[in-house]
Motif scaffolding. Structure first.
Motif, short mmCIF file in Angstrom:
data_model
loop_
_atom_site.label_atom_id
_atom_site.label_comp_id
_atom_site.label_asym_id
_atom_site.label_seq_id
_atom_site.Cartn_x
_atom_site.Cartn_y
_atom_site.Cartn_z
N THR A 1 -46.06 -7.40 -14.38
CA THR A 1 -46.51 -8.70 -13.92
C THR A 1 -47.88 -9.07 -14.48
N PRO A 2 -48.11 -10.35 -14.71
CA PRO A 2 -49.45 -10.77 -15.15
C PRO A 2 -50.44 -10.71 -14.00
N VAL A 3 -51.71 -10.63 -14.33
CA VAL A 3 -52.77 -10.66 -13.33
C VAL A 3 -53.16 -12.11 -13.07
N LEU A 4 -53.18 -12.49 -11.81
CA LEU A 4 -53.66 -13.81 -11.42
C LEU A 4 -55.11 -13.68 -11.00
N ASP A 5 -56.00 -14.20 -11.81
CA ASP A 5 -57.44 -13.97 -11.61
C ASP A 5 -57.96 -14.74 -10.40
N VAL A 6 -58.69 -14.03 -9.55
CA VAL A 6 -59.30 -14.66 -8.37
C VAL A 6 -60.82 -14.52 -8.41
N GLY A 7 -61.37 -14.24 -9.59
CA GLY A 7 -62.82 -14.14 -9.74
C GLY A 7 -63.31 -12.89 -10.45
N THR A 8 -62.41 -11.96 -10.71
CA THR A 8 -62.81 -10.71 -11.34
C THR A 8 -63.28 -10.92 -12.77
N LEU A 9 -62.63 -11.82 -13.49
CA LEU A 9 -62.97 -12.01 -14.90
C LEU A 9 -64.41 -12.47 -15.06
N ALA A 10 -64.90 -13.29 -14.17
CA ALA A 10 -66.29 -13.74 -14.25
C ALA A 10 -67.24 -12.56 -14.10
N LYS A 11 -66.88 -11.60 -13.24
CA LYS A 11 -67.72 -10.41 -13.06
C LYS A 11 -67.69 -9.51 -14.29
N ILE A 12 -66.55 -9.50 -15.00
CA ILE A 12 -66.47 -8.74 -16.24
C ILE A 12 -67.34 -9.40 -17.30
N LYS A 13 -67.28 -10.72 -17.39
CA LYS A 13 -68.08 -11.46 -18.38
C LYS A 13 -69.58 -11.28 -18.13
N SER A 14 -69.96 -11.20 -16.86
CA SER A 14 -71.38 -11.05 -16.52
C SER A 14 -71.88 -9.63 -16.68
N GLY A 15 -70.95 -8.69 -16.87
CA GLY A 15 -71.33 -7.29 -17.00
C GLY A 15 -71.38 -6.53 -15.70
N ASP A 16 -71.06 -7.19 -14.59
CA ASP A 16 -71.06 -6.50 -13.30
C ASP A 16 -69.91 -5.51 -13.19
N ILE A 17 -68.86 -5.76 -13.95
CA ILE A 17 -67.74 -4.82 -14.03
C ILE A 17 -67.59 -4.40 -15.48
N LYS A 18 -67.62 -3.10 -15.75
CA LYS A 18 -67.46 -2.58 -17.10
C LYS A 18 -65.99 -2.25 -17.36
N VAL A 19 -65.55 -2.51 -18.58
CA VAL A 19 -64.17 -2.21 -18.97
C VAL A 19 -64.14 -0.97 -19.84
N PHE A 20 -63.24 -0.02 -19.49
CA PHE A 20 -63.10 1.22 -20.23
C PHE A 20 -61.65 1.37 -20.70
N PRO A 21 -61.45 2.06 -21.82
CA PRO A 21 -60.08 2.36 -22.26
C PRO A 21 -59.51 3.53 -21.47
N ALA A 22 -58.39 4.08 -21.92
CA ALA A 22 -57.73 5.16 -21.19
C ALA A 22 -58.64 6.39 -21.05
N VAL A 23 -58.46 7.10 -19.94
CA VAL A 23 -59.21 8.32 -19.67
C VAL A 23 -58.52 9.50 -20.36
#
Length: 386
Positions: A287-309
């Motif tokens: 299923t696709p992700v329906l964004d409820v505000g998380t993407l803005a936090k990723i853009k601001s750097g408040d949430i960091k994105v990492f690849p596979a562990v």
């Protein structure tokens, strides 16, 4: 042995209390799907018996969901049959509102599940009956009926990946999202969320809003769409467009508007799959992700994105791109799977990997030439995009 036809309209117990004859269908699961089936049968004057392993209806919602959870789709797409949501409910009802409505629904149709009994085996015998065996509260019981409805949903059992070092080396706390309630307990902590579906994305947002410093593992490509487009829900718009256009064209339109509204998500480490969101959902169930505000936090750097562990260490994690990072806690947003293959003895028809029918809807399992059986595995009444 007494024939079920002679028991029409009632349930009968044998002298030992271990066998229960059921004149109508046996419904396994008291979630939204199971309740809806029971209500529709009752409206036609057909009795049924709902069996639920937990102590309450909608146990996934009541016992295994986080506090801020709301329906991801507008209430108009999530209503159960024969009883709409109250008019005063918001467009996206809260978890508490949804559970309250389900309780009212069960009471309205006088649905009284048998609680605390887990189905461990269901087999079709040579006499034309389903024998459904349960265990619970120290007792074993067998129910006999001509019909069985599997309504345990896609989300019956937690999926916990086997990642090197997760249980043997990592010293921080680690929980599945089924045990996550609020980000309050993670205030000031660095938290790694493994999984980028709707739950993982929303948990990250909740962590941010509660003063934590989250990172999210995005192992595969993922479609992120705004929850609303052109003044209406993305899901509703998609369903309307599909009435007139092929799915590939609808996907192109959705991605065009998503790009206009959200920008190029690949630059944030969120690359999109080659197939469009609706086509991918139809083929793989992803299923696709329906964004409820998380993407803005990723853009601001408040949430960091990492690849596979690649592996967990005592203090944190190492990733496939060579990076390593320290974390205080780990939250597994790695989803659930169906448990139907563990109790319904039809292994040739169901995938052992995810528990879903090997043949997609509408050509899935219907009992072949046996009893009239149905397979309700998609709890889309409440979690279509979850």
């Amino acid at each position: 042995m007494t024939c079920c036809r002679e028991m029409e309209g009632k349930r009968a117990h044998d002298p030992t209390g271990s066998t229960v004859w059921v004149s109508g269908p046996i419904i396994v699961g008291a979630g939204p799907s199971g309740l809806a089936v029971a209500a529709c049968l009752k409206a036609k004057g057909i009795p049924s018996l709902v069996i639920e392993r937990s102590h309450c209806i909608a146990s996934l919602w009541q016992l295994k969901s986080y506090d801020r959870l709301r329906l991801h789709l507008p209430k108009s797409f999530c209503e159960l049959p024969l009883m709409p949501f109250p008019a005063e409910f918001p467009t996206y009802p809260t978890k508490e509102q949804f559970v309250s409505h389900l309780q009212s629904y069960a009471a309205n149709f006088k649905i009284q599940p048998v609680f605390g009994e887990a189905v461990v085996n269901a087999e079709y015998d040579i006499r034309g009956f389903w024998r459904v065996r349960t265990e619970g509260m120290g007792k074993r019981r067998e129910y006999v009926s001509r019909w069985v409805v599997a309504a345990t949903g896609e989300n019956a059992e937690e999926v916990v990946p086997d990642i090197a070092g997760m249980t043997t080396e990592f010293k921080g706390t680690a929980v599945h999202t089924s045990k996550y309630r609020s980000g309050e307990v993670y205030n000031g902590k660095k938290v790694l969320v493994v999984g980028c579906g709707n739950s993982g994305m929303e948990v990250c947002l909740d962590l941010c809003n509660n003063g934590a410093r989250p990172g999210i593992v995005v192992r595969d490509a993922v479609h992120i769409l705004p929850r609303e487009m052109l003044g209406q829900s993305t899901f509703g718009l998609s369903m309307w467009l599909l009435k007139w256009l092929p799915v590939q064209i609808v996907d192109r339109l959705l991605l065009f508007f998503a790009r206009m509204m959200l920008g190029n998500t690949a630059r944030l480490g969120l690359r999109r799959p080659k197939l469009g969101p609706l086509e991918l959902k139809g083929l793989s169930g992803k299923t696709p992700v329906l964004d409820v505000g998380t993407l803005a936090k990723i853009k601001s750097g408040d949430i960091k994105v990492f690849p596979a562990v690649t592996r967990f260490t005592a203090e944190g994690a190492e990733f496939v791109d060579g990076r390593s990072e320290d974390f205080d806690a780990l939250i597994l947003a790695t989803g659930y799977r169906s448990n139907v293959p563990s109790w319904l003895k039809e292994k040739d028809l169901f995938s052992e990997k995810d528990g879903l029918p090997r043949r997609p809807f509408p050509n899935g399992w219907k009992g072949e030439e046996r009893a009239l059986c149905s397979w309700f595995y998609k709890e889309r009444l409440a979690r279509c995009f979850h």
